[in-house]
Design a protein around this motif. Structure first.
Motif, PDB file in Angstrom:
ATOM      1  N   SER B  54      49.230  25.995  33.944  1.00 13.83           N
ATOM      2  CA  SER B  54      49.764  24.827  34.639  1.00 13.83           C
ATOM      3  C   SER B  54      51.270  24.943  34.667  1.00 13.83           C
ATOM      4  O   SER B  54      51.903  25.244  33.652  1.00 13.83           O
ATOM      5  N   LEU B  55      51.836  24.799  35.829  1.00 11.03           N
ATOM      6  CA  LEU B  55      53.273  24.954  35.998  1.00 11.03           C
ATOM      7  C   LEU B  55      53.747  24.072  37.156  1.00 11.03           C
ATOM      8  O   LEU B  55      52.926  23.465  37.850  1.00 11.03           O
ATOM      9  N   THR B  56      55.041  23.988  37.308  1.00 14.03           N
ATOM     10  CA  THR B  56      55.602  23.178  38.379  1.00 14.03           C
ATOM     11  C   THR B  56      56.278  24.096  39.383  1.00 14.03           C
ATOM     12  O   THR B  56      57.140  24.891  39.017  1.00 14.03           O
ATOM     13  N   VAL B  57      55.831  23.994  40.634  1.00 12.22           N
ATOM     14  CA  VAL B  57      56.404  24.842  41.686  1.00 12.22           C
ATOM     15  C   VAL B  57      57.028  23.943  42.741  1.00 12.22           C
ATOM     16  O   VAL B  57      56.344  23.088  43.320  1.00 12.22           O
ATOM     17  N   ASN B  58      58.310  24.120  42.964  1.00 10.82           N
ATOM     18  CA  ASN B  58      59.057  23.322  43.943  1.00 10.82           C
ATOM     19  C   ASN B  58      58.835  21.821  43.721  1.00 10.82           C
ATOM     20  O   ASN B  58      58.673  21.049  44.679  1.00 10.82           O
ATOM     21  N   GLY B  59      58.782  21.452  42.454  1.00 12.24           N
ATOM     22  CA  GLY B  59      58.668  20.033  42.111  1.00 12.24           C
ATOM     23  C   GLY B  59      57.247  19.505  42.031  1.00 12.24           C
ATOM     24  O   GLY B  59      57.041  18.374  41.583  1.00 12.24           O
ATOM     25  N   SER B  60      56.271  20.317  42.453  1.00  7.43           N
ATOM     26  CA  SER B  60      54.885  19.845  42.390  1.00  7.43           C
ATOM     27  C   SER B  60      54.135  20.555  41.273  1.00  7.43           C
ATOM     28  O   SER B  60      54.256  21.779  41.106  1.00  7.43           O
ATOM     29  N   ARG B  61      53.348  19.779  40.558  1.00  6.62           N
ATOM     30  CA  ARG B  61      52.582  20.355  39.463  1.00  6.62           C
ATOM     31  C   ARG B  61      51.346  21.063  40.015  1.00  6.62           C
ATOM     32  O   ARG B  61      50.706  20.589  40.952  1.00  6.62           O
ATOM     33  N   PHE B  62      51.027  22.213  39.419  1.00  2.46           N
ATOM     34  CA  PHE B  62      49.880  22.998  39.864  1.00  2.46           C
ATOM     35  C   PHE B  62      49.143  23.498  38.632  1.00  2.46           C
ATOM     36  O   PHE B  62      49.752  23.940  37.664  1.00  2.46           O
ATOM     37  N   GLU B  63      47.821  23.395  38.678  1.00  2.00           N
ATOM     38  CA  GLU B  63      47.028  23.828  37.527  1.00  2.00           C
ATOM     39  C   GLU B  63      45.785  24.524  38.037  1.00  2.00           C
ATOM     40  O   GLU B  63      45.120  24.038  38.956  1.00  2.00           O
ATOM     41  N   LYS B  64      45.471  25.676  37.426  1.00  2.00           N
ATOM     42  CA  LYS B  64      44.291  26.400  37.903  1.00  2.00           C
ATOM     43  C   LYS B  64      43.837  27.418  36.869  1.00  2.00           C
ATOM     44  O   LYS B  64      44.643  27.941  36.095  1.00  2.00           O
ATOM     45  N   ASP B  65      42.558  27.701  36.888  1.00  2.00           N
ATOM     46  CA  ASP B  65      42.018  28.816  36.122  1.00  2.00           C
ATOM     47  C   ASP B  65      42.186  30.074  36.956  1.00  2.00           C
ATOM     48  O   ASP B  65      41.697  30.131  38.088  1.00  2.00           O
ATOM     49  N   VAL B  66      42.854  31.043  36.412  1.00  2.00           N
ATOM     50  CA  VAL B  66      43.042  32.285  37.158  1.00  2.00           C
ATOM     51  C   VAL B  66      42.677  33.476  36.287  1.00  2.00           C
ATOM     52  O   VAL B  66      42.690  33.401  35.048  1.00  2.00           O
TER      53      VAL B  66
END
Lengths: 319, 218
Positions: B54-66
């Motif tokens: 889970s990280l923040t990209v361009n101000g938006s939070r993103f979370e995923k199983d990769v």
């Protein structure tokens, strides 16, 4: 890339223990060389131990007037540390001569020490390579050898060590602090850290299975004028053909270590008494017994002339 | 596969999902595949392993199983569909994938997504958008700092971070006095941008664009 499991660890001892528990594992910090090699399946770890959380990211003074550099200090930060810039200019210069700003922002002190050769035959998995697959043979010998070693090589391997930072560390008599899986700590003098290829070019350092570098220590500053001259095929962002790290004192004495010529950063302390006599006399001792090919014989001349150039700059006070 | 919520993020954080299935699926490295030139180990091959990031990209939070092998570059492009960041060499030699992570420019191709837990990532899309360009984007347009444009997102992210590095006093290979505040000369800009290759050879205009943003006269 082969699949792998991944864990984060919180202490050096935990990291070393994890490595012992999981044969086939590798520590990962910056990853700028390991991931590159994993993509090509030259490195095939089944488990990665992420050591970025260990807190080894500080540069601190030591009790005897030197510096202790945490294993995780990024190349950018080490090169920019004002104590390094002021007292160990050769180290800052060597770091800044290496890679690109993007890579220096990620690459760590310990990782830089441990980066693997850029011998094109090591990278080409279609070719035999004793370093990549012990016993398979050396494709570089008899191949295109312009970038290869001219001293210390063996019949098994003629690869060079690619690090600039390590050349400066060799010059400065750095110490490599480690912790082993059993918790035992030791400091390996940099002079004993790198191995010549011999018959086991796949074993590159004195580190044992699972042993983790925690810091690199520098003795008290040497004073003098500091130089790091890297000669390469383009002005920036290329590996060295040869590089010369030098600290020259006012009386003409000094130290010199050379990169791009051997399986490890090359320094012969016994030769340094000849330094005041000039680059020719000194490099004759430094590179005594050199074995060159038609393609890399130029390195002998290039080392000598680069040293002469630095000595001339030193006489003019142009560090 | 193990549910991502089961993964312990407290201390050990071992991503054992694949390891469990791999112990059953493990096969010896096929020695016959490349008897004399293959990889240096004889380890078993694991089945794919996944882990949560889970990280923040361009101000938006993103979370995923990769998949643990997913690079930050592939996370951005393939999972988040932020295609501005380009894959050039995929081995850290060209700079097309340059993004800014926690304030520093890095090669997204040489970085694992799972190692960026909690990170703040800025890509070209986060610097500016049509109608609201970042000054560096506008300067690249004004000075024609590209031809095909493939390296441009990386060049721009790199240039923004490079100027910040100068501001923070980080010296470069061409800095004369190591202990002084670095100058903003054209030589400095060229050296600091050497990790971004432009195969069209738009370097001269790229330097002009960066120099304008830096406050110099081109």
């Amino acid at each position: 890339m082969r699949a792998f499991t991944y864990e984060r660890v919180q202490s050096p001892a935990e990291a070393a223990a994890a490595a012992l528990r999981r044969p086939g594992s590798r520590f990962i910090a910056g990853g700028t060389n390991l991931l590159d090699l994993m993509k090509l399946e030259i490195e095939t770890p089944t488990h990665l131990i992420d050591v970025n959380g260990l807190g080894l990211d500080k540069v601190e003074p030591t009790g005897d007037g030197g510096l202790r550099i945490g294993a995780l200090v990024r190349n950018t930060d080490l090169a920019a540390d004002m104590r390094v810039r002021r007292d160990y200019g050769v180290l800052s210069r060597a770091l800044l001569a290496g890679a690109s700003a993007q890579l220096r922002n990620k690459a760590t002190t310990a990782g830089n020490l441990l980066q693997r050769t850029r011998c094109p035959y090591f990278y080409d998995t279609n070719q035999p390579c004793n370093k990549r697959l012990p016993g398979s043979g050396c494709s570089a010998i008899g191949g295109y050898t312009r970038g290869h070693a001219i001293v210390g090589q063996s019949t098994a391997c003629i690869a060079t060590h690619p690090s600039d930072m390590a050349v400066a560390m060799q010059l400065l008599d750095a110490g490599v602090e480690t912790v082993a899986a059993d918790g035992v700590r030791r400091t390996i003098p940099i002079a004993d850290f790198y191995r010549l290829p011999g018959n086991t070019p796949h074993i590159e350092t004195a580190l044992r299975q699972g042993e983790l570098i925690t810091a690199v220590t520098l003795p008290r500053p040497l004073g003098g004028q500091h130089f790091y001259q890297k000669v390469r095929d383009r002005a920036s962002y290329a590996f060295a053909l040869v590089s010369v790290a030098a600290v020259v004192q006012a009386d003409g004495t000094g130290r010199v270590a050379v990169g791009g010529v051997a399986h490890r950063p090359w320094r012969v302390p016994g030769a340094e008494q000849a330094l005041p006599q000039g680059g020719k006399a000194f490099s004759a001792l430094l590179l005594a017994g050199a074995r060159t090919t038609e393609e890399n014989a130029f390195k002998v001349v290039l080392v000598q002339r680069t040293i002469d150039s630095l000595l001339a700059q030193a006489r003019k006070g142009q560090a | 596969m193990q549910d991502s919520s089961d993964i312990d993020h407290t201390r050990r954080n071992v991503l054992i999902t694949g390891a469990l299935s791999a112990s059953a699926a493990a096969v010896p490295l096929a020695a016959a595949q490349s008897p004399s030139t293959g990889a240096s180990t004889t380890q078993a091959t694991l089945a794919p392993v996944t882990g949560k990031v889970s990280l923040t990209v361009n101000g938006s939070r993103f979370e995923k199983d990769v998949d643990t092998r997913t690079t930050l570059l592939d996370l951005l492009r393939e999972h988040m569909h932020l295609n501005g960041t380009k894959k050039g060499c995929d081995q850290g030699q060209c700079g097309a994938c340059t993004v800014i992570v926690d304030g520093r420019r890095i090669n997204a191709c040489l970085s694992l997504a799972i190692m960026h837990e909690g990170a703040q990532v800025t890509t070209i899309e986060g610097l500016g958008q049509p109608g609201k360009l970042h000054p560096m984007q506008a300067a690249f347009i004004k000075h024609d700092g590209y031809q095909c444009g493939y390296c441009t997102p990386g060049q721009i992210c790199s240039a923004v971070a490079a100027l910040d590095e100068v501001k923070r006093g980080i010296p470069s290979h061409v800095s004369g006095d190591l202990t002084a505040q670095p100058m903003l000369s054209l030589d400095e800009l060229r050296e600091r941008m050497s990790g971004n290759i432009c195969r069209c050879g738009a370097y001269s205009n790229i330097v002009d664009a960066i120099n304008e943003v830096a406050g110099g006269r081109s």
